[in-house]
Design a protein around this motif. Structure first.
Motif, short mmCIF file in Angstrom:
data_model
loop_
_atom_site.label_atom_id
_atom_site.label_comp_id
_atom_site.label_asym_id
_atom_site.label_seq_id
_atom_site.Cartn_x
_atom_site.Cartn_y
_atom_site.Cartn_z
N ASN A 45 0.86 -1.10 0.09
CA ASN A 45 -0.15 -0.08 -0.11
C ASN A 45 0.74 1.45 0.05
O ASN A 45 0.64 2.21 -0.66
N GLN A 64 -4.38 1.44 8.78
CA GLN A 64 -5.47 1.54 7.98
C GLN A 64 -6.62 2.41 8.64
O GLN A 64 -7.60 2.25 8.53
N THR A 79 -0.48 -2.34 16.05
CA THR A 79 -1.86 -2.42 15.52
C THR A 79 -2.40 -3.59 16.12
O THR A 79 -3.57 -3.57 16.82
#
Length: 473
Positions: free
Chosen positions: A49, A197, A395
């Motif tokens: 990403n 995200q 995360t």
């Protein structure tokens, strides 16, 4: 008490070691740790990403120890110099280029004009300038870029009767305020939220509240120190340290007139800064490009200012020579990281710290994440580097522990911004200290309390974020 008794008492007082000595002690400690801490590594993979190299959170494994022996430790010093070469030569080039600009008299002239304009409003100077630099901190993530502004902020600080510490703090601490707020910072907030995200730059309202709190604390701290040393220069933490010719409010400076040549040099300097900021924001320019910009500024300024080629060479050499010690400190400090990398203990330390979080009570886990991020920052002083390394771990850990990912991203931002103001592995910090001619040990003596105040405020904010489940998710 006789003079002899006074001399004996003076000798018995504890003397803070030289900056080089402090860093060398840390290098020795890091070397010893390569024999004590189990070696371990994470696999690094490319994030599809973002294109960044990140840690594979499930890949940690212990490996055979590769301890660094005394000879390897000594060899790590030139390796550190090479590894930090871009910042070292950036400092040399900046010092030389700024001396070329300063030799024209344009900087002295505009600084004196600025001082005279705010003669009776000096209490506005520190808050105003720190706010301007904080904007660069929370927008373009300015860090190493602050090195370029330090000579000017020091001249302004001296002109109002302050010392080099105040000049460095205006630029460096000012930018750190914005870095901590991080509302639009692409290097910490952007990377951390991308990996987690989260919507890019979400949670801006909460971060802005934090930014205001950090700004108030920092401005109060710097102004209190500035007022103290203006009243009594002997209370400066730099008392007894040679930092160059004082600017002050001398008659000589008051008589400087802003000529057309001076104005031309200032236009060149301003255009150069605009190009630099635009390049950083639009094209991701870094040390090499910024170095080239300032070299060009110096060369053009010397001729616009009516100087010759010999003047350019002499000025450049003088400027580079004056900051040699500070430039070498950057390379010496990089040796700490080289030793830990060669001993393969850096990932082990990060893995152990992340594991410690799982053992903390739920109520203080988020604060623990922030404190551990502050410690990890010593090993990974790069904001984007730390976010890329830690967020893949933080995360899933946040998900398991019931802490929002937004809170986890906040702990990374705070963990990077605060401790970067005192750790000796921060190239940006050592760079501004080098240009400002401020020994690291004196800066530490001055600034550790501010970092402590910020840490307390940051802990409270993180605890609140955890309590209110700061989102989204």
């Amino acid at each position: 008490m006789t003079n002899q008794d006074n001399q004996i008492k003076e000798k018995k007082r504890f003397k803070v070691p030289h900056t080089f000595v402090i860093i060398f002690y840390i290098i020795i400690l890091a070397t010893i740790l390569t024999y004590l801490v189990p070696a371990g590594i994470y696999d690094r993979v490319e994030d599809p990403n973002t294109g960044r190299t990140i840690v594979d959170v499930d890949s940690f494994k212990y490996v055979e120890r590769t301890p660094v022996n005394p000879w390897g430790m000594v060899k790590a010093i030139p390796k550190g110099m090479v590894d930090a070469a871009s910042i070292i030569f950036f400092i040399f080039i900046l010092g030389g280029a700024f001396e070329m600009v300063q030799s024209t008299g344009a900087i002295d002239a505009i600084v004196v004009k600025f001082i005279n304009k705010l003669k009776n409003k000096e209490k506005l100077v520190i808050p105003l300038l720190m706010f301007l630099f904080s904007v660069l901190g929370f927008t373009i993530g300015a860090s190493e870029e602050m090195i370029a502004f330090v000579p000017i902020t020091i001249m302004i600080a001296r002109g109002f009767g302050f010392d080099n510490i105040v000049g460095v703090a205006i630029a460096s601490t000012g930018a750190a305020i914005g870095f901590a707020g991080g509302m639009l910072n692409p290097f910490t907030t952007g990377v951390a939220q991308g990996i987690a995200q989260l919507p890019l730059y979400s949670g801006a309202v909460f971060r802005t509240v934090g930014y205001v709190i950090f700004y108030i604390i920092a401005v109060w701290y710097v102004m209190r120190y500035a007022s103290k040393i203006k009243a009594d220069p002997n209370k400066s933490v730099l008392h007894g340290v040679k930092t160059g010719d004082e600017v002050g409010e001398s008659d000589e400076l008051k008589e400087i007139k802003l000529t057309n040549r001076h104005k031309g040099v200032l236009v060149v300097f301003l255009i150069g800064l605009i190009i630099m900021i635009y390049g950083v924001m639009e094209y991701g320019w870094y040390i090499n490009e910024i170095s080239a910009i300032f070299l060009a500024i110096g060369i053009v300024s010397i001729f616009v200012g009516g100087k010759g080629t010999d003047d350019a060479a002499i000025s450049f050499i003088k400027g580079a020579k004056d900051i040699t010690m500070g430039a070498l400190v950057v390379g010496l400090a990089r040796t700490i990281l080289i030793v830990m990398q060669e001993g393969q203990i850096m990932d082990s330390i990060i893995y152990s710290m992340a594991g410690m979080l799982e053992a903390l009570p739920r109520q203080i886990t988020a604060v623990g994440m922030f404190i551990i991020n502050s410690v990890i920052n010593f090993f990974i002083p790069s904001g984007s580097g730390q976010a890329s390394t830690v967020m893949p771990i933080m995360t899933p850990l946040a998900d398991v522990l019931g802490i929002t990912r937004q809170t986890a991203a906040l702990t990374v931002t705070y963990g990077d911004a605060f401790s970067n103001q005192i750790i000796p592995t921060s190239g940006a910090l050592l760079g501004v200290l080098a240009v400002g001619k401020v020994p690291y040990d004196r800066w530490l003596k001055y600034n550790w309390k501010l970092v402590l105040y910020w840490t307390i405020a940051g802990s409270i904010l993180v605890a609140i974020a955890s309590t209110i489940n700061l989102g989204p998710f």
